[in-house]
Design an enzyme around this catalytic site. Structure first.
Site, PDB file in Angstrom:
ATOM      1  N   ARG C 257      20.111  25.384  22.434  1.00  0.00           N
ATOM      2  CA  ARG C 257      19.186  25.664  21.345  1.00  0.00           C
ATOM      3  C   ARG C 257      19.262  24.519  20.347  1.00  0.00           C
ATOM      4  O   ARG C 257      20.257  24.384  19.638  1.00  0.00           O
ATOM      5  CB  ARG C 257      19.562  27.003  20.685  1.00  0.00           C
ATOM      6  CG  ARG C 257      19.134  27.145  19.251  1.00  0.00           C
ATOM      7  CD  ARG C 257      19.231  28.541  18.732  1.00  0.00           C
ATOM      8  NE  ARG C 257      20.565  29.062  18.511  1.00  0.00           N
ATOM      9  CZ  ARG C 257      21.376  28.746  17.497  1.00  0.00           C
ATOM     10  NH1 ARG C 257      21.016  27.855  16.603  1.00  0.00           N
ATOM     11  NH2 ARG C 257      22.565  29.316  17.396  1.00  0.00           N
ATOM     12  N   HIS C 261      19.063  29.397  14.926  1.00  0.00           N
ATOM     13  CA  HIS C 261      19.039  30.657  15.684  1.00  0.00           C
ATOM     14  C   HIS C 261      17.741  31.416  15.422  1.00  0.00           C
ATOM     15  O   HIS C 261      16.997  31.752  16.330  1.00  0.00           O
ATOM     16  CB  HIS C 261      20.233  31.530  15.309  1.00  0.00           C
ATOM     17  CG  HIS C 261      20.101  32.931  15.812  1.00  0.00           C
ATOM     18  ND1 HIS C 261      20.199  33.246  17.148  1.00  0.00           N
ATOM     19  CD2 HIS C 261      19.820  34.096  15.174  1.00  0.00           C
ATOM     20  CE1 HIS C 261      20.000  34.544  17.309  1.00  0.00           C
ATOM     21  NE2 HIS C 261      19.770  35.087  16.134  1.00  0.00           N
ATOM     22  N   TYR C 270      27.819  26.011  11.043  1.00  0.00           N
ATOM     23  CA  TYR C 270      28.793  26.272  12.103  1.00  0.00           C
ATOM     24  C   TYR C 270      28.811  25.266  13.252  1.00  0.00           C
ATOM     25  O   TYR C 270      29.638  25.379  14.144  1.00  0.00           O
ATOM     26  CB  TYR C 270      28.586  27.685  12.661  1.00  0.00           C
ATOM     27  CG  TYR C 270      27.169  28.003  13.103  1.00  0.00           C
ATOM     28  CD1 TYR C 270      26.681  27.552  14.321  1.00  0.00           C
ATOM     29  CD2 TYR C 270      26.314  28.751  12.289  1.00  0.00           C
ATOM     30  CE1 TYR C 270      25.391  27.849  14.730  1.00  0.00           C
ATOM     31  CE2 TYR C 270      25.024  29.050  12.683  1.00  0.00           C
ATOM     32  CZ  TYR C 270      24.566  28.598  13.901  1.00  0.00           C
ATOM     33  OH  TYR C 270      23.288  28.879  14.296  1.00  0.00           O
TER      34      TYR C 270
HETATM   35  C1  LIG Z   1      22.643  44.718  19.826  1.00  0.00           C
HETATM   36  C2  LIG Z   1      22.389  43.600  18.883  1.00  0.00           C
HETATM   37  N1  LIG Z   1      23.388  43.162  18.101  1.00  0.00           N
HETATM   38  C3  LIG Z   1      23.186  42.158  17.225  1.00  0.00           C
HETATM   39  C4  LIG Z   1      21.961  41.572  17.114  1.00  0.00           C
HETATM   40  C5  LIG Z   1      21.743  40.433  16.132  1.00  0.00           C
HETATM   41  N2  LIG Z   1      21.542  39.198  16.893  1.00  0.00           N
HETATM   42  C6  LIG Z   1      20.320  38.766  17.218  1.00  0.00           C
HETATM   43  S1  LIG Z   1      20.369  37.474  18.261  1.00  0.00           S
HETATM   44  C7  LIG Z   1      22.040  37.429  18.249  1.00  0.00           C
HETATM   45  C8  LIG Z   1      22.752  36.403  19.070  1.00  0.00           C
HETATM   46  C9  LIG Z   1      22.238  36.390  20.464  1.00  0.00           C
HETATM   47  O1  LIG Z   1      22.872  35.398  21.196  1.00  0.00           O
HETATM   48  P1  LIG Z   1      22.434  35.065  22.673  1.00  0.00           P
HETATM   49  O2  LIG Z   1      22.487  36.323  23.486  1.00  0.00           O
HETATM   50  O3  LIG Z   1      23.259  33.935  23.141  1.00  0.00           O
HETATM   51  O4  LIG Z   1      20.901  34.669  22.589  1.00  0.00           O
HETATM   52  P2  LIG Z   1      20.290  33.443  21.758  1.00  0.00           P
HETATM   53  O5  LIG Z   1      20.013  33.946  20.395  1.00  0.00           O
HETATM   54  O6  LIG Z   1      21.275  32.331  21.782  1.00  0.00           O
HETATM   55  O7  LIG Z   1      19.040  33.100  22.475  1.00  0.00           O
HETATM   56  C10 LIG Z   1      22.540  38.429  17.440  1.00  0.00           C
HETATM   57  C11 LIG Z   1      23.983  38.682  17.206  1.00  0.00           C
HETATM   58  C12 LIG Z   1      20.930  42.068  17.934  1.00  0.00           C
HETATM   59  N3  LIG Z   1      19.688  41.577  17.869  1.00  0.00           N
HETATM   60  N4  LIG Z   1      21.180  43.069  18.800  1.00  0.00           N
END
Ligand SMILES: Cc1ncc(C[n+]2csc(CCOP(=O)(O)OP(=O)(O)O)c2C)c(N)n1
Ligand SMILES: Cc1ncc(C[n+]2csc(CCOP(=O)(O)OP(=O)(O)O)c2C)c(N)n1
Ligand SMILES: [Mg+2]
Ligand SMILES: [Mg+2]
Lengths: 361, 326, 361, 326
Positions: C257, C261, C270
């Site tokens: 990415r 985020h 970070y």
């Molecule tokens: C169950 C849940 N917990 C927390 C969140 C908040 N949140 C949104 S995206 C994210 C990180 C996701 O990381 P990843 O799975 O690696 O996907 P990326 O964002 O890197 O595409 C978090 C903690 C959420 N959307 N759903």
């Protein structure tokens, strides 16, 4: 280069020390003191006898539903390999382990006869209550392990669960957390081949459960779960590793539930008698008995003596249990221990029940 | 017409709907060879095969999630949570997805699934096997929440739930499963979700209940009639969501008094919503506070204490007398 | 014998076809038709441009929070490898995939500008809406896959998720179900190295994410996720396997990415700029552009022309979006689609809002 | 005394409690280096190190489960759910274990943990980021459920929650996080869990609210005073469980009328329980039905429609006028 192989060279070890004939593999024998060997034997026999007695009490209507442990008594090898400062976080088929750890048999009877909170566990056992929701207790072990790490305590948290529990999301999350934080946790899976009516093969597609450890680059091992020496050794090694900062271990104990899932279950609906018979020949107690006999630790006359002794122990526990339940326990007790302090609405409700009970006298 | 207990009636509903509609698929733990731990799905694996009766691995969230996917794809999954106490493992799936898919896809995708779960106390079950937490679902928009009280109604409501275009959480009162038998017609019968019924007519006071508690409520009503000459009108709620507030409000307008009976905890329980609706729609008819004869605000205790926790015939009568004496 | 090794000989393949210089590995080249190659290029450029445009709109206050996709555009290789009858079950960072599948850009804009339910997706896309709760959508793919199997449809369900999502219990449960039922499901993990502020290494302890497939004896492969040809090939193979009854596959796409985020995030808190710069050199678009140029499919003058064309496409979508939002959408719409039929209490609430709105005029 | 917004006040509470008590440990997604997505834990990793501020993998159930284990072991975990909308992934852990451990161990083990979660609408957030489903927790015996409304109260309540011997679910109104500042004393301050407060005095009608809705409620009260000369007494509930029914009942006994305001769905929402308690304890004082000015029975819509969903100052005033006109 385009297609690379990331070689993980992953192998699952299978540990077995005592064969069905009671012959020991000298190289692997943990060489336990005689006293402990006899204690292990007694623990297993107690596990079996108490189970049988509970089944009778259940059929007499004196106990509610419970999960018999018959065939899985070698689990106490795990309890024996742990130190008192280690925590045990059981599922619901670990009665022998719990008794080994110091849970009074009358507590077990109280629980399964539907009296819950009246008698708290003895202090300092480091043993959590039975956990019924499958798979949900493993992350508690991780939390306890993290606590130990935080406090610099050289100890481990050992949690027990079944083959079915490995399908739960909570299993995965707990394993992942433990590996990420290198928490001193031992995940002890009692793979007894069945989750109620679902055979192990249809629970998950993997050849072994132990290999699931690779998903977390965690140590994983398969162990003959009907071999109390192998169980002891595997848990001891995992505990040593955990104490030394080596992180968590997944141990798959290959065993078999010889009896019904719970007293509400009819296993004939879903499995063959041949299968059960096959496993009966791998009985963990018979095997260990032969070993001890061969070793000269157990004479032919000792076996019935020990059995009688244990029967007496059980009937004493039964008496204590009956004494407690005959104490005319106060139903108002059930309002205790939801909170440290009863909130006003709960006090009102308690008051209401009190009035009801008084009026109905 | 055969006399059936609730287990048999539910089995009939499933078998007939599966016969009629090949979109109906069952999922759950031990529902196949074992026929379900309460035998509600007995014989269905044999009849419909393993493609339509899926013995699943032990994972409630995946059971719900798969059901959601199947429903979106065009099937009509009926999934079983072995006990309602374990349905909370699937709570986030139902909350985040089943309940919202129609809305968040602008109506493009729908989730016509049924989540069945035995609930409630009274059968000497283990810990976590006797909860009555229907409010978790009933407070969730997008879900329907139904609790039948008799074999015949269970059959009719389950058929309606399966045919419903929206997700229905279907709690089955374990205490009623084998408690009594009732004539259940072989021919198709449905009961509209969102409607209550009058289970007994009366003019002095309205008792509103549902599920297993209805048995105690009817018994209390009959004793009150005999002993006190008090005629209770008993409303069987059936649907917790959508709620049929008309029927009980009309009854309270007639009687001026009401008692709500359920085994769920009092605080934030169904009784609260029932009282709120009566206040909103018929305050001036109320001649006394509405009393809640319900479970207490503690986890339902193990079975020796259940009889003190559950709203017993005595507690209901007490509550009625208290209301009448106000 | 006592300590046996159960040799699982598990290796994780790593697939890469196009290197950073745009050089292709002939043996692995899926040899796509020129038209498709150009379409892939356009898809990636559109993905990037739309993302950039959305960021501007967000900074202008016209959009709410959204998750930029910059750096992960090679994901459309996956969409391109699927057939229209295959289902796509996305997470929230698959906008290019969604557009490839046919979701109108104005739908994307409507969603992120806080208008939700007003415009349903076009019919028959076999594309689920964005799923925000991390990890929760994978079991839907399994359900859809089981539906396909039940109906004898030769199709697969492909679900996307991030590296963070592999920690969720729902990931494990879905993988397990898919493997047990040999469901035609492709689990596509976009390992973009970060889950908000948590780096991949602290998300889980395993060397790769692909190896988690071993826990289910499922096919697993690691793929250069910035290489659109490798993504295409891996997904195509998994789809072929799924259609042929070979069951599910886990594909780990190694990507990055490059942006924040979400628009509410500040990645400087970070992670280092060096790390970002390193990955910038692996940009999936630059690489593919070089390849197409070398191949003579893309002339120097084509690149700005395509960019302009895409800009025009985007601004047309923006116009449609503005037209829709200026239609003075009826707030009462929000009561639709909670149920097929509005229950009485909801009708009352709708009525109440209607009165409120009328009175406030 | 410094003027602080709610985020800063919460941060102060955490920092001071961590300073004072080495049993206090934080767990959550992105709470370390990132300081939490709302910055509530900003600077705490730097100050207390990674043993006490755990950036966890993305798994809510394990976060809750680990916290339960830590609490049993003797620590005081304060875990963060990034948004309340994702806390339902941990629901079964809290329901089955956190809430019951004291009871089922006969008091031997306790779970003094806090589960923090930002909740509610009004900040233009994504889907699933704006729910207000506090009833799920408040209906669960063994849990406490608290929602502060101002920076100072947030700080005081969080300190009380951390020190509480039982598990506390602590919802933080996102809409208040940075909405205003308030003097927050540097020195220790607590606020008793289970107690409400009078946020504004009045004699004509009682408004009962909590969390983010309190802002709109107070604004409505002040406009009603100015425009209509109506003096509202505003009760800030603060604790949803245990509920302080005395304070609002007394107020309703004085005013005879009440409106309940919350952004949670009306049906089976907190308003229902409040109405039920008033009916039980003060029916005869009621001069008009208690009106619920609340969120509707639909999932909270995306942000463009939030202003129609949330109980606005206008809706509250309307409800008050309607009640007064009854
Ligand atoms: C169950 C849940 N917990 C927390 C969140 C908040 N949140 C949104 S995206 C994210 C990180 C996701 O990381 P990843 O799975 O690696 O996907 P990326 O964002 O890197 O595409 C978090 C903690 C959420 N959307 N759903
Ligand atoms: C979350 C949850 N789901 C369902 C059940 C009902 N149930 C009790 S034990 C059991 C099977 C457990 O199998 P396994 O994990 O292999 O343990 P075993 O009973 O074989 O010891 C099931 C389905 C439960 N207790 N908890
Ligand atoms: Mg098992
Ligand atoms: Mg990521």
């Amino acid at each position: 280069m385009p297609i690379q192989q990331i070689d993980l060279a992953y192998r699952v070890k299978y540990l077995s020390i005592l064969d069905q004939e009671g012959k020991v593999d000298q190289a692997l024998d943990p060489a336990l003191p005689e006293e402990l060997l006899l204690k292990l034997y007694r623990g297993m026999v107690l596990g079996r006898s108490f189970d049988e007695r509970m089944l009778i009490l259940q059929r007499q209507g004196k106990l509610g539903t419970f999960a018999p442990v018959k065939g899985q008594e070698a689990q106490i090898g795990a309890a024996a390999a742990l130190e008192p400062q280690d925590w045990i976080i059981p599922s619901f088929r670990e009665t022998p382990v719990e008794i080994w750890r110091g849970k009074p048999m009358e507590s077990v009877l109280l629980y399964y006869s539907g009296y819950s909170e009246c008698e708290p566990l003895p202090e300092g056992l480091n043993l959590l209550p039975v956990s019924v929701p499958v798979g949900s207790q493993m992350s508690h072990a991780v939390g306890i392990g993290l606590g130990m790490k935080y406090r610099g305590q050289k100890a481990v948290a050992a949690t027990f669960f079944g083959d079915g529990a490995t399908s739960q999301g909570d299993f995965h999350e707990a394993m992942n957390f433990a590996a990420v934080y290198r928490a001193p946790v031992i995940f002890i899976c009692q793979n007894n081949q069945w989750a109620i009516s679902l055979p192990r093969k249809r629970q998950t597609n993997s050849a072994t459960l132990a290999q699931k450890a690779l998903a977390y680059d965690m140590e994983g091992i398969q162990v003959d779960g009907n071999d109390v020496l192998a169980v002891y050794r595997a848990v001891r090694e995992a505990a040593d590793r955990g104490r030394a900062g080596g992180g968590p271990t997944l141990i798959e104990l290959i065993t078999y539930r010889l009896s019904m899932h719970t007293t509400a279950d009819d296993p004939q609906k879903y499995r063959s008698e041949e299968e059960v018979a096959q496993w009966q020949s791998k009985d963990p107690i018979t095997r260990f008995e032969k070993y001890l006999t061969n070793k000269g630790l157990l004479g032919q006359q000792d076996i019935p003596l020990i059995a009688q002794d244990i029967k007496a122990q059980i009937s004493q526990a039964e008496q204590r249990w009956e004494q407690i339940t005959q104490k005319a326990l106060d139903p108002l007790d059930m309002f205790e221990n939801t909170y440290a302090q009863m909130p006003p609405a709960l006090l009102d409700q308690r008051q209401m029940l009190k009035r009801e009970l008084e009026e109905s006298l | 017409m055969a006399k059936m207990n609730m287990v048999q009636a539910l089995n009939l509903a499933l078998a007939q709907e599966m016969e009629k509609d090949d979109r109906v698929i069952l999922l759950g733990e031990d529902i196949g060879k074992d026929g379900g731990v309460f035998r509600v799905t007995e014989g269905l694996l044999e009849k419909f095969g393993p493609e339509r009766v899926l013995d699943t691995p032990l994972a409630e969230s995946a059971i719900a999630g798969c059901s959601i996917g199947m429903a979106i794809y065009g099937l009509k999954p009926v999934s079983e949570m072995q006990f309602s106490g374990f349905s909370y493992f699937a709570f986030h799936q139902m909350e985040a997805h089943a309940s919202r898919m129609r809305n968040r896809s602008g109506g493009r995708y729908t989730v016509p699934m049924v989540l069945r779960a035995p609930y409630g106390g009274g059968v000497r079950a283990l810990e976590h096997h006797s909860e009555s937490r229907e409010i978790y679902w009933a407070h969730t928009p997008g879900l329907k929440m139904v609790i039948p009280s008799t074999p015949r109604l269970a059959r009719a409501l389950l058929v309606s739930a399966i045919r419903d275009p929206d997700p229905v959480v279907f709690y089955e009162p374990k205490a009623v499963y084998r408690a009594f038998r009732e004539e259940v017609p072989e021919e198709e019968e449905t009961f509209p979700i969102g409607k209550s019924r009058v289970a007994r007519q009366g003019s002095d006071i309205t008792l509103i209940s549902y599920g297993a508690s209805l048995m105690a409520t009817l018994e209390a009503a009959s004793q009150l009639s005999e002993k006190d000459g008090v005629e209770c009108e008993v409303i069987d709620l059936l649907s917790l969501s959508p709620m049929d507030d008309e029927l009980f409000t009309q009854s309270v307008q007639k009687t001026g008094r009401a008692v709500v009976v359920h085994e769920a905890h009092a605080t934030y329980g169904a009784g609260a919503e029932i009282i709120a609706r009566v206040v909103e729609k018929a305050l001036l008819y109320l001649e006394a506070p509405i009393v809640r004869a319900t479970g207490f605000d503690i986890a339902i205790p193990l079975y020796q204490r259940e009889k003190y926790y559950l709203p017993t015939v005595e507690r209901i009568q007490r509550s009625v007398r208290q209301t009448l004496a106000f």
